[in-house]
Write a protein that holds these residues in place. Sequence first.
Motif, mmCIF file in Angstrom:
data_model
loop_
_atom_site.group_PDB
_atom_site.id
_atom_site.type_symbol
_atom_site.label_atom_id
_atom_site.label_comp_id
_atom_site.label_asym_id
_atom_site.label_seq_id
_atom_site.Cartn_x
_atom_site.Cartn_y
_atom_site.Cartn_z
ATOM 1 N N MET A 172 29.289 49.666 104.586
ATOM 2 C CA MET A 172 30.322 50.157 104.146
ATOM 3 C C MET A 172 31.380 50.673 105.094
ATOM 4 O O MET A 172 31.009 51.402 105.598
ATOM 5 C CB MET A 172 30.108 51.280 102.892
ATOM 6 N N SER A 173 32.401 50.428 104.715
ATOM 7 C CA SER A 173 33.494 51.036 106.029
ATOM 8 C C SER A 173 33.847 52.451 105.739
ATOM 9 O O SER A 173 33.660 53.008 104.515
ATOM 10 C CB SER A 173 34.794 50.225 105.617
ATOM 11 N N GLN A 174 34.212 53.019 106.837
ATOM 12 C CA GLN A 174 34.228 54.482 106.929
ATOM 13 C C GLN A 174 35.408 54.779 107.728
ATOM 14 O O GLN A 174 35.867 54.282 108.890
ATOM 15 C CB GLN A 174 33.341 55.283 107.307
ATOM 16 N N ILE A 175 36.505 55.812 107.048
ATOM 17 C CA ILE A 175 37.515 56.175 107.601
ATOM 18 C C ILE A 175 37.799 57.650 107.870
ATOM 19 O O ILE A 175 37.410 58.251 106.658
ATOM 20 C CB ILE A 175 38.879 55.748 106.985
ATOM 21 N N GLU A 176 37.813 58.157 108.960
ATOM 22 C CA GLU A 176 37.696 59.756 108.835
ATOM 23 C C GLU A 176 38.909 59.948 109.863
ATOM 24 O O GLU A 176 39.529 59.383 110.838
ATOM 25 C CB GLU A 176 36.481 60.027 109.786
ATOM 26 N N SER A 177 39.603 61.426 109.589
ATOM 27 C CA SER A 177 40.560 61.808 110.355
ATOM 28 C C SER A 177 40.148 62.678 111.657
ATOM 29 O O SER A 177 39.026 63.478 111.426
ATOM 30 C CB SER A 177 41.372 62.829 109.513
ATOM 31 N N LEU A 178 40.724 62.288 112.738
ATOM 32 C CA LEU A 178 40.288 62.931 114.184
ATOM 33 C C LEU A 178 41.353 63.644 114.483
ATOM 34 O O LEU A 178 42.791 63.620 114.137
ATOM 35 C CB LEU A 178 39.826 61.901 115.121
ATOM 36 N N PHE A 179 41.081 64.565 115.389
ATOM 37 C CA PHE A 179 42.116 65.304 116.345
ATOM 38 C C PHE A 179 43.294 66.054 115.319
ATOM 39 O O PHE A 179 44.528 65.890 115.646
ATOM 40 C CB PHE A 179 42.859 64.649 117.442
ATOM 41 N N ALA A 180 42.641 67.250 114.655
ATOM 42 C CA ALA A 180 43.608 67.742 113.593
ATOM 43 C C ALA A 180 44.648 68.417 114.301
ATOM 44 O O ALA A 180 44.334 69.210 115.430
ATOM 45 C CB ALA A 180 42.600 68.476 112.753
ATOM 46 N N THR A 181 45.741 68.713 113.528
ATOM 47 C CA THR A 181 46.918 69.366 113.965
ATOM 48 C C THR A 181 46.731 70.718 112.988
ATOM 49 O O THR A 181 47.168 70.296 111.725
ATOM 50 C CB THR A 181 48.186 68.883 114.369
ATOM 51 N N ARG A 182 46.628 72.001 113.251
ATOM 52 C CA ARG A 182 46.308 73.073 112.456
ATOM 53 C C ARG A 182 47.652 73.763 112.381
ATOM 54 O O ARG A 182 48.364 74.009 113.201
ATOM 55 C CB ARG A 182 45.242 73.952 112.967
ATOM 56 N N LEU A 183 48.004 74.447 111.130
ATOM 57 C CA LEU A 183 48.950 75.084 110.897
ATOM 58 C C LEU A 183 48.600 76.406 110.071
ATOM 59 O O LEU A 183 47.921 76.123 109.049
ATOM 60 C CB LEU A 183 50.381 74.267 110.096
ATOM 61 N N TYR A 184 48.770 77.574 110.604
ATOM 62 C CA TYR A 184 48.203 78.573 109.847
ATOM 63 C C TYR A 184 49.338 79.253 108.839
ATOM 64 O O TYR A 184 50.449 79.443 109.601
ATOM 65 C CB TYR A 184 47.892 79.670 110.838
ATOM 66 N N ARG A 185 49.433 79.653 107.638
ATOM 67 C CA ARG A 185 50.279 80.230 106.999
ATOM 68 C C ARG A 185 49.619 81.231 106.161
ATOM 69 O O ARG A 185 48.598 81.212 105.503
ATOM 70 C CB ARG A 185 51.092 79.254 105.933
ATOM 71 N N ALA A 186 50.087 82.551 105.987
ATOM 72 C CA ALA A 186 49.530 83.641 105.438
ATOM 73 C C ALA A 186 50.612 84.681 105.045
ATOM 74 O O ALA A 186 51.906 84.508 105.927
ATOM 75 C CB ALA A 186 48.558 84.445 106.267
ATOM 76 N N ALA A 187 50.494 85.473 104.179
ATOM 77 C CA ALA A 187 51.371 86.599 103.867
ATOM 78 C C ALA A 187 51.161 87.767 105.323
ATOM 79 O O ALA A 187 50.226 87.832 105.680
ATOM 80 C CB ALA A 187 51.247 87.530 102.924
ATOM 81 N N LEU A 188 52.356 88.309 105.767
ATOM 82 C CA LEU A 188 52.223 89.275 107.085
ATOM 83 C C LEU A 188 51.376 90.315 106.397
ATOM 84 O O LEU A 188 50.539 90.817 107.120
ATOM 85 C CB LEU A 188 53.523 89.612 107.069
ATOM 86 N N SER A 189 51.243 90.788 105.203
ATOM 87 C CA SER A 189 50.422 91.770 104.757
ATOM 88 C C SER A 189 49.028 91.467 104.603
ATOM 89 O O SER A 189 48.104 92.497 104.536
ATOM 90 C CB SER A 189 50.980 92.364 103.418
ATOM 91 N N GLU A 190 48.554 90.482 104.967
ATOM 92 C CA GLU A 190 46.939 89.958 104.958
ATOM 93 C C GLU A 190 46.228 90.684 105.923
ATOM 94 O O GLU A 190 45.115 90.952 105.641
ATOM 95 C CB GLU A 190 46.773 88.538 104.844
ATOM 96 N N HIS A 191 46.814 90.998 106.878
ATOM 97 C CA HIS A 191 46.161 91.766 108.042
ATOM 98 C C HIS A 191 47.049 92.968 108.365
ATOM 99 O O HIS A 191 48.241 93.093 108.672
ATOM 100 C CB HIS A 191 46.200 91.161 109.270
ATOM 101 N N GLY A 192 46.299 94.369 108.364
ATOM 102 C CA GLY A 192 46.936 95.500 108.969
ATOM 103 C C GLY A 192 47.806 96.145 108.246
ATOM 104 O O GLY A 192 48.100 95.871 106.825
ATOM 105 N N THR A 193 48.657 96.961 108.562
ATOM 106 C CA THR A 193 49.536 97.827 107.961
ATOM 107 C C THR A 193 50.847 96.988 107.275
ATOM 108 O O THR A 193 51.307 96.369 108.197
ATOM 109 C CB THR A 193 50.308 98.871 108.474
ATOM 110 N N PRO A 194 51.083 96.974 106.098
ATOM 111 C CA PRO A 194 52.380 96.151 105.396
ATOM 112 C C PRO A 194 53.608 96.581 106.097
ATOM 113 O O PRO A 194 53.964 97.985 106.622
ATOM 114 C CB PRO A 194 52.383 96.601 104.135
ATOM 115 N N ILE A 195 54.257 95.639 106.532
ATOM 116 C CA ILE A 195 55.837 95.900 107.108
ATOM 117 C C ILE A 195 56.766 95.542 106.021
ATOM 118 O O ILE A 195 56.656 94.821 105.336
ATOM 119 C CB ILE A 195 55.844 94.924 108.268
ATOM 120 N N ASP A 196 57.675 96.708 105.990
ATOM 121 C CA ASP A 196 58.672 96.765 105.063
ATOM 122 C C ASP A 196 59.875 95.583 105.612
ATOM 123 O O ASP A 196 60.440 95.927 106.457
ATOM 124 C CB ASP A 196 59.400 98.096 104.812
ATOM 125 N N PRO A 197 59.760 94.746 104.528
ATOM 126 C CA PRO A 197 60.887 93.656 104.926
ATOM 127 C C PRO A 197 62.228 94.145 104.823
ATOM 128 O O PRO A 197 63.000 93.523 105.897
ATOM 129 C CB PRO A 197 60.774 92.527 103.723
#
Length: 206
Positions: free
Chosen positions: A1-26
Amino acid sequence: MSQIESLFATRLYRAALSEHGTPIDPSELENSCLVIAEDDEAGQEWCEGNGYPGYTSYASLTDLPWRFPIFAELVKVLDAHVAAFAEDLEFDLDGRELKLEDIWINILPEGGIHTSHIHPHSVISGTTYVAMPEGASALKLEDPRSQMMMAAPVRKKDARRELQSFVYVRPRVGDVLLWESWLRHEVPMNMSEDERISVSFNYSWS
């Protein structure tokens, strides 16, 4: 059976700034950016002399965290986000850490653009978003393989996200986006009547 996989990923990180450390007042961060822009005559002159729309502190202020406490707090939070992203990327840092190389303010008025570019000599780059009015530009990311596709046909308009040649990411105020510094990106024209305000940064490994 044929198989296709994705290689060499390009990663993008997205999060709320408040997830780490002291929240910053926008609102406090936005006000600080506007006050700095108004007082930074060298930055204003650089923008005018180089045809840069709006304002950036990139060429004029290299010590924002030292000058302004809110930027020192921001860097502490960004350090935690970058460390989390570096772990996801499975970097072998040889016992060292990625450290802030530079950080700067961007204020993009109506009609302003930031053309396609990369961040040489850095490992991770990113932006946190301070003001994103309705109609403000998304971040446009380019497939890093584009220059090697040569005679390849264009992708279908409804191609899967990981196969698209360009991906648009529309952040919210308080978001932080991180990517590897070799990833080409741009800010298309700001169609909002109000200013798009962000803080960008680079991290290096030494």
